[in-house]
Design a protein around this motif. Structure first.
Motif, PDB file in Angstrom:
ATOM      1  N   ASN A   1       5.183  58.980  33.610  1.00  0.00           N
ATOM      2  CA  ASN A   1       4.310  59.002  32.443  1.00  0.00           C
ATOM      3  C   ASN A   1       4.868  58.205  31.271  1.00  0.00           C
ATOM      4  OD1 ASN A   1       3.948  62.225  33.529  1.00  0.00           O
ATOM      5  ND2 ASN A   1       2.161  60.900  33.387  1.00  0.00           N
ATOM      6  N   CYS A   2       6.128  57.853  31.310  1.00  0.00           N
ATOM      7  CA  CYS A   2       6.776  57.189  30.174  1.00  0.00           C
ATOM      8  C   CYS A   2       7.387  55.838  30.494  1.00  0.00           C
ATOM      9  CB  CYS A   2       7.889  58.074  29.621  1.00  0.00           C
ATOM     10  SG  CYS A   2       7.297  59.585  28.886  1.00  0.00           S
ATOM     11  N   MET A   3       7.591  55.533  31.743  1.00  0.00           N
ATOM     12  CA  MET A   3       8.329  54.322  32.107  1.00  0.00           C
ATOM     13  C   MET A   3       7.509  53.059  31.859  1.00  0.00           C
ATOM     14  SD  MET A   3       8.142  54.502  36.228  1.00  0.00           S
ATOM     15  CE  MET A   3       6.660  54.041  37.111  1.00  0.00           C
ATOM     16  N   THR A   4       8.215  51.957  31.746  1.00  0.00           N
ATOM     17  CA  THR A   4       7.596  50.641  31.689  1.00  0.00           C
ATOM     18  C   THR A   4       7.452  50.156  33.128  1.00  0.00           C
ATOM     19  OG1 THR A   4       8.639  50.149  29.575  1.00  0.00           O
ATOM     20  CG2 THR A   4       7.915  48.263  30.884  1.00  0.00           C
ATOM     21  N   THR A   5       6.240  49.772  33.496  1.00  0.00           N
ATOM     22  CA  THR A   5       6.005  49.374  34.888  1.00  0.00           C
ATOM     23  C   THR A   5       6.028  47.867  35.100  1.00  0.00           C
ATOM     24  OG1 THR A   5       3.619  49.456  34.521  1.00  0.00           O
ATOM     25  CG2 THR A   5       4.662  51.437  35.423  1.00  0.00           C
ATOM     26  N   ASP A   6       5.852  47.098  34.050  1.00  0.00           N
ATOM     27  CA  ASP A   6       5.844  45.641  34.168  1.00  0.00           C
ATOM     28  C   ASP A   6       7.274  45.131  34.011  1.00  0.00           C
ATOM     29  OD1 ASP A   6       5.040  43.015  34.373  1.00  0.00           O
ATOM     30  OD2 ASP A   6       4.524  42.855  32.252  1.00  0.00           O
ATOM     31  N   VAL A   7       8.061  45.256  35.073  1.00  0.00           N
ATOM     32  CA  VAL A   7       9.479  44.933  35.026  1.00  0.00           C
ATOM     33  C   VAL A   7       9.739  43.631  35.765  1.00  0.00           C
ATOM     34  CG1 VAL A   7      11.801  45.713  35.644  1.00  0.00           C
ATOM     35  CG2 VAL A   7      10.070  47.367  34.965  1.00  0.00           C
ATOM     36  N   GLN A   8      10.409  42.712  35.096  1.00  0.00           N
ATOM     37  CA  GLN A   8      10.830  41.468  35.715  1.00  0.00           C
ATOM     38  C   GLN A   8      12.200  41.700  36.345  1.00  0.00           C
ATOM     39  OE1 GLN A   8       8.965  38.421  35.536  1.00  0.00           O
ATOM     40  NE2 GLN A   8       7.462  39.941  34.934  1.00  0.00           N
ATOM     41  N   ILE A   9      12.431  41.073  37.473  1.00  0.00           N
ATOM     42  CA  ILE A   9      13.732  41.187  38.137  1.00  0.00           C
ATOM     43  C   ILE A   9      14.371  39.807  38.209  1.00  0.00           C
ATOM     44  CG2 ILE A   9      13.151  43.226  39.478  1.00  0.00           C
ATOM     45  CD1 ILE A   9      12.728  41.350  41.887  1.00  0.00           C
ATOM     46  N   THR A  10      15.660  39.808  38.435  1.00  0.00           N
ATOM     47  CA  THR A  10      16.394  38.570  38.624  1.00  0.00           C
ATOM     48  C   THR A  10      17.140  38.637  39.948  1.00  0.00           C
ATOM     49  OG1 THR A  10      17.940  37.035  37.580  1.00  0.00           O
ATOM     50  CG2 THR A  10      18.414  39.377  37.341  1.00  0.00           C
ATOM     51  N   ASP A  11      17.622  37.504  40.354  1.00  0.00           N
ATOM     52  CA  ASP A  11      18.335  37.350  41.613  1.00  0.00           C
ATOM     53  C   ASP A  11      19.828  37.171  41.300  1.00  0.00           C
ATOM     54  OD1 ASP A  11      19.500  35.260  43.674  1.00  0.00           O
ATOM     55  OD2 ASP A  11      17.782  36.224  44.647  1.00  0.00           O
ATOM     56  N   PRO A  12      20.713  37.688  42.137  1.00  0.00           N
ATOM     57  CA  PRO A  12      22.145  37.548  41.854  1.00  0.00           C
ATOM     58  C   PRO A  12      22.634  36.103  41.830  1.00  0.00           C
ATOM     59  CG  PRO A  12      21.794  38.697  43.950  1.00  0.00           C
ATOM     60  CD  PRO A  12      20.457  38.486  43.338  1.00  0.00           C
ATOM     61  N   ASP A  13      21.873  35.186  42.404  1.00  0.00           N
ATOM     62  CA  ASP A  13      22.285  33.789  42.419  1.00  0.00           C
ATOM     63  C   ASP A  13      21.719  32.971  41.262  1.00  0.00           C
ATOM     64  OD1 ASP A  13      23.987  33.857  44.661  1.00  0.00           O
ATOM     65  OD2 ASP A  13      22.252  33.878  45.991  1.00  0.00           O
ATOM     66  N   GLN A  14      20.918  33.599  40.411  1.00  0.00           N
ATOM     67  CA  GLN A  14      20.463  32.891  39.221  1.00  0.00           C
ATOM     68  C   GLN A  14      21.636  32.734  38.259  1.00  0.00           C
ATOM     69  OE1 GLN A  14      16.581  35.262  38.679  1.00  0.00           O
ATOM     70  NE2 GLN A  14      16.217  33.288  37.680  1.00  0.00           N
TER      71      GLN A  14
ATOM     72  N   ALA B   1      17.941  43.854  29.183  1.00  0.00           N
ATOM     73  CA  ALA B   1      18.472  44.188  30.503  1.00  0.00           C
ATOM     74  C   ALA B   1      17.446  43.831  31.567  1.00  0.00           C
ATOM     75  CB  ALA B   1      18.785  45.685  30.584  1.00  0.00           C
ATOM     76  N   LEU B   2      17.968  43.418  32.712  1.00  0.00           N
ATOM     77  CA  LEU B   2      17.099  43.109  33.849  1.00  0.00           C
ATOM     78  C   LEU B   2      17.704  43.677  35.123  1.00  0.00           C
ATOM     79  CD1 LEU B   2      16.323  39.338  33.177  1.00  0.00           C
ATOM     80  CD2 LEU B   2      14.734  41.253  32.942  1.00  0.00           C
ATOM     81  N   PRO B   3      16.871  44.265  35.963  1.00  0.00           N
ATOM     82  CA  PRO B   3      17.340  44.680  37.282  1.00  0.00           C
ATOM     83  C   PRO B   3      17.621  43.438  38.129  1.00  0.00           C
ATOM     84  CG  PRO B   3      15.229  45.707  36.737  1.00  0.00           C
ATOM     85  CD  PRO B   3      15.482  44.653  35.725  1.00  0.00           C
ATOM     86  N   VAL B   4      18.615  43.550  38.995  1.00  0.00           N
ATOM     87  CA  VAL B   4      18.972  42.463  39.901  1.00  0.00           C
ATOM     88  C   VAL B   4      18.654  42.940  41.316  1.00  0.00           C
ATOM     89  CG1 VAL B   4      20.812  40.935  40.710  1.00  0.00           C
ATOM     90  CG2 VAL B   4      20.850  41.795  38.342  1.00  0.00           C
ATOM     91  N   ALA B   5      17.845  42.159  42.017  1.00  0.00           N
ATOM     92  CA  ALA B   5      17.427  42.541  43.366  1.00  0.00           C
ATOM     93  C   ALA B   5      17.752  41.438  44.354  1.00  0.00           C
ATOM     94  CB  ALA B   5      15.935  42.840  43.402  1.00  0.00           C
ATOM     95  N   GLU B   6      18.078  41.872  45.568  1.00  0.00           N
ATOM     96  CA  GLU B   6      18.370  40.944  46.656  1.00  0.00           C
ATOM     97  C   GLU B   6      17.794  41.548  47.929  1.00  0.00           C
ATOM     98  OE1 GLU B   6      22.188  38.312  47.659  1.00  0.00           O
ATOM     99  OE2 GLU B   6      22.597  40.453  47.638  1.00  0.00           O
ATOM    100  N   ASN B   7      17.043  40.745  48.666  1.00  0.00           N
ATOM    101  CA  ASN B   7      16.406  41.236  49.891  1.00  0.00           C
ATOM    102  C   ASN B   7      15.604  42.505  49.645  1.00  0.00           C
ATOM    103  OD1 ASN B   7      17.582  39.130  51.382  1.00  0.00           O
ATOM    104  ND2 ASN B   7      19.463  40.309  51.622  1.00  0.00           N
ATOM    105  N   ASP B   8      14.837  42.515  48.577  1.00  0.00           N
ATOM    106  CA  ASP B   8      13.933  43.614  48.237  1.00  0.00           C
ATOM    107  C   ASP B   8      14.652  44.928  47.910  1.00  0.00           C
ATOM    108  OD1 ASP B   8      11.320  44.505  47.747  1.00  0.00           O
ATOM    109  OD2 ASP B   8      11.120  45.318  49.775  1.00  0.00           O
ATOM    110  N   ARG B   9      15.911  44.849  47.541  1.00  0.00           N
ATOM    111  CA  ARG B   9      16.684  46.038  47.167  1.00  0.00           C
ATOM    112  C   ARG B   9      17.386  45.823  45.837  1.00  0.00           C
ATOM    113  NH1 ARG B   9      15.142  50.563  49.568  1.00  0.00           N
ATOM    114  NH2 ARG B   9      15.036  50.307  51.804  1.00  0.00           N
TER     115      ARG B   9
END
Length: 145
Positions: free
Chosen positions: A5-18, A34-42
Protein backbone atom coordinates in the motif's frame (compact mmCIF):
# COMPACT_ATOMS: atom_id res chain seq x y z
CA UNK A 1 -1.22 -1.59 6.54
CA UNK A 2 0.80 -3.71 4.11
CA UNK A 3 4.00 -2.71 2.32
CA UNK A 4 2.19 -2.95 -1.03
CA UNK A 5 0.00 0.00 0.00
CA UNK A 6 2.97 2.35 0.43
CA UNK A 7 5.78 1.18 -1.84
CA UNK A 8 6.92 2.80 -5.06
CA UNK A 9 6.24 0.40 -7.91
CA UNK A 10 7.89 2.24 -10.80
CA UNK A 11 11.43 1.14 -9.96
CA UNK A 12 14.32 1.36 -12.40
CA UNK A 13 17.06 -1.24 -12.08
CA UNK A 14 20.67 -1.27 -13.15
CA UNK A 15 23.04 -3.99 -14.24
CA UNK A 16 26.28 -4.81 -12.38
CA UNK A 17 28.25 -4.21 -15.58
CA UNK A 18 27.00 -0.67 -16.09
CA UNK A 19 29.45 2.10 -15.26
CA UNK A 20 29.25 4.53 -12.38
CA UNK A 21 28.87 7.33 -14.93
CA UNK A 22 25.79 5.64 -16.45
CA UNK A 23 24.24 4.93 -13.07
CA UNK A 24 24.92 8.43 -11.75
CA UNK A 25 23.26 9.89 -14.86
CA UNK A 26 20.29 7.54 -14.38
CA UNK A 27 19.97 8.60 -10.73
CA UNK A 28 20.02 12.24 -11.83
CA UNK A 29 17.26 11.70 -14.40
CA UNK A 30 15.15 9.76 -11.91
CA UNK A 31 15.90 12.03 -8.93
CA UNK A 32 16.77 8.87 -6.99
CA UNK A 33 19.60 8.15 -4.59
CA UNK A 34 19.52 4.37 -4.86
CA UNK A 35 18.94 1.74 -7.51
CA UNK A 36 18.49 -2.01 -7.25
CA UNK A 37 21.06 -4.02 -9.18
CA UNK A 38 19.77 -7.10 -11.00
CA UNK A 39 21.47 -9.84 -12.96
CA UNK A 40 19.70 -12.70 -14.72
CA UNK A 41 16.34 -11.53 -13.38
CA UNK A 42 17.53 -11.64 -9.75
CA UNK A 43 18.33 -8.89 -7.27
CA UNK A 44 22.09 -9.04 -6.61
CA UNK A 45 22.78 -5.70 -4.99
CA UNK A 46 21.93 -2.08 -4.37
CA UNK A 47 23.91 0.97 -5.40
CA UNK A 48 23.47 4.36 -3.81
CA UNK A 49 24.82 7.80 -4.53
CA UNK A 50 26.76 7.36 -1.30
CA UNK A 51 28.33 4.10 -2.60
CA UNK A 52 29.49 5.99 -5.69
CA UNK A 53 30.95 8.74 -3.52
CA UNK A 54 32.57 6.71 -0.73
CA UNK A 55 33.48 3.41 -2.40
CA UNK A 56 34.09 4.96 -5.80
CA UNK A 57 35.37 8.53 -5.93
CA UNK A 58 36.93 8.60 -2.43
CA UNK A 59 38.89 5.43 -3.26
CA UNK A 60 40.14 6.87 -6.55
CA UNK A 61 37.87 4.86 -8.83
CA UNK A 62 36.91 6.55 -12.09
CA UNK A 63 33.58 7.03 -13.85
CA UNK A 64 34.11 3.90 -15.96
CA UNK A 65 34.25 1.68 -12.87
CA UNK A 66 31.61 -1.05 -12.93
CA UNK A 67 28.67 -0.97 -10.56
CA UNK A 68 29.66 -4.40 -9.22
CA UNK A 69 32.86 -2.86 -7.83
CA UNK A 70 31.09 -0.45 -5.45
CA UNK A 71 27.57 -1.83 -4.90
CA UNK A 72 26.34 -3.35 -1.66
CA UNK A 73 25.84 -7.08 -2.11
CA UNK A 74 24.38 -7.87 1.30
CA UNK A 75 20.91 -6.77 0.22
CA UNK A 76 18.20 -6.63 2.82
CA UNK A 77 14.66 -6.64 1.50
CA UNK A 78 11.07 -7.03 2.54
CA UNK A 79 8.01 -8.66 1.02
CA UNK A 80 5.04 -6.81 -0.42
CA UNK A 81 2.60 -8.60 1.89
CA UNK A 82 4.43 -7.75 5.15
CA UNK A 83 2.95 -5.41 7.74
CA UNK A 84 4.43 -1.91 7.66
CA UNK A 85 5.06 -1.80 11.38
CA UNK A 86 7.28 -4.90 11.16
CA UNK A 87 9.17 -3.52 8.17
CA UNK A 88 9.72 -0.14 9.84
CA UNK A 89 11.05 -1.84 12.96
CA UNK A 90 13.37 -3.91 10.74
CA UNK A 91 14.57 -0.81 8.86
CA UNK A 92 15.49 0.79 12.18
CA UNK A 93 17.36 -2.30 13.34
CA UNK A 94 19.17 -2.63 10.00
CA UNK A 95 19.85 1.11 9.84
CA UNK A 96 18.60 1.46 6.25
CA UNK A 97 16.37 4.18 4.80
CA UNK A 98 14.98 2.10 1.96
CA UNK A 99 14.39 -1.53 1.12
CA UNK A 100 13.72 -3.33 -2.14
CA UNK A 101 10.31 -5.02 -2.09
CA UNK A 102 9.98 -8.55 -3.42
CA UNK A 103 6.96 -10.74 -3.96
CA UNK A 104 6.96 -14.25 -2.50
CA UNK A 105 8.52 -15.55 -5.75
CA UNK A 106 11.46 -13.26 -4.88
CA UNK A 107 10.87 -10.98 -7.87
CA UNK A 108 11.42 -7.24 -7.44
CA UNK A 109 8.05 -5.46 -7.35
CA UNK A 110 8.96 -2.13 -5.77
CA UNK A 111 10.99 -0.19 -3.27
CA UNK A 112 9.93 1.31 0.03
CA UNK A 113 11.57 4.28 1.70
CA UNK A 114 11.08 6.26 4.86
CA UNK A 115 9.85 9.06 2.60
CA UNK A 116 7.12 6.82 1.18
CA UNK A 117 6.03 5.95 4.69
CA UNK A 118 6.08 9.52 5.94
CA UNK A 119 3.98 10.62 2.94
CA UNK A 120 1.40 7.92 3.76
CA UNK A 121 0.95 9.27 7.26
CA UNK A 122 2.94 6.64 9.14
CA UNK A 123 4.78 9.39 11.02
CA UNK A 124 5.10 7.87 14.50
CA UNK A 125 6.47 4.56 13.22
CA UNK A 126 8.65 6.35 10.67
CA UNK A 127 10.13 8.51 13.43
CA UNK A 128 11.01 5.45 15.50
CA UNK A 129 12.66 3.81 12.49
CA UNK A 130 14.61 6.99 11.72
CA UNK A 131 15.84 7.09 15.29
CA UNK A 132 17.32 3.61 14.91
CA UNK A 133 18.70 4.34 11.45
CA UNK A 134 20.42 7.50 12.66
CA UNK A 135 22.57 5.68 15.22
CA UNK A 136 26.26 5.72 14.25
CA UNK A 137 27.84 2.59 12.81
CA UNK A 138 25.96 -0.57 11.91
CA UNK A 139 26.40 -3.21 9.23
CA UNK A 140 25.52 -0.81 6.42
CA UNK A 141 27.80 2.01 7.54
CA UNK A 142 30.15 3.10 4.77
CA UNK A 143 33.02 3.15 7.26
CA UNK A 144 32.50 -0.53 8.11
CA UNK A 145 33.75 -1.65 4.68
Amino acid sequence: MKVSNCMTTDVQITDPDQTLREVAAMMGRLDAGALPVAENDRLVGMITDRDITIRGVAEGKGPDTKVRDVMSTDVKYCFDDEDLEDVLHNMGDLQVRRLPVLNRSKRLVGIISLGDLAMKGETMETGRALSGISQRGGAHSQTAH
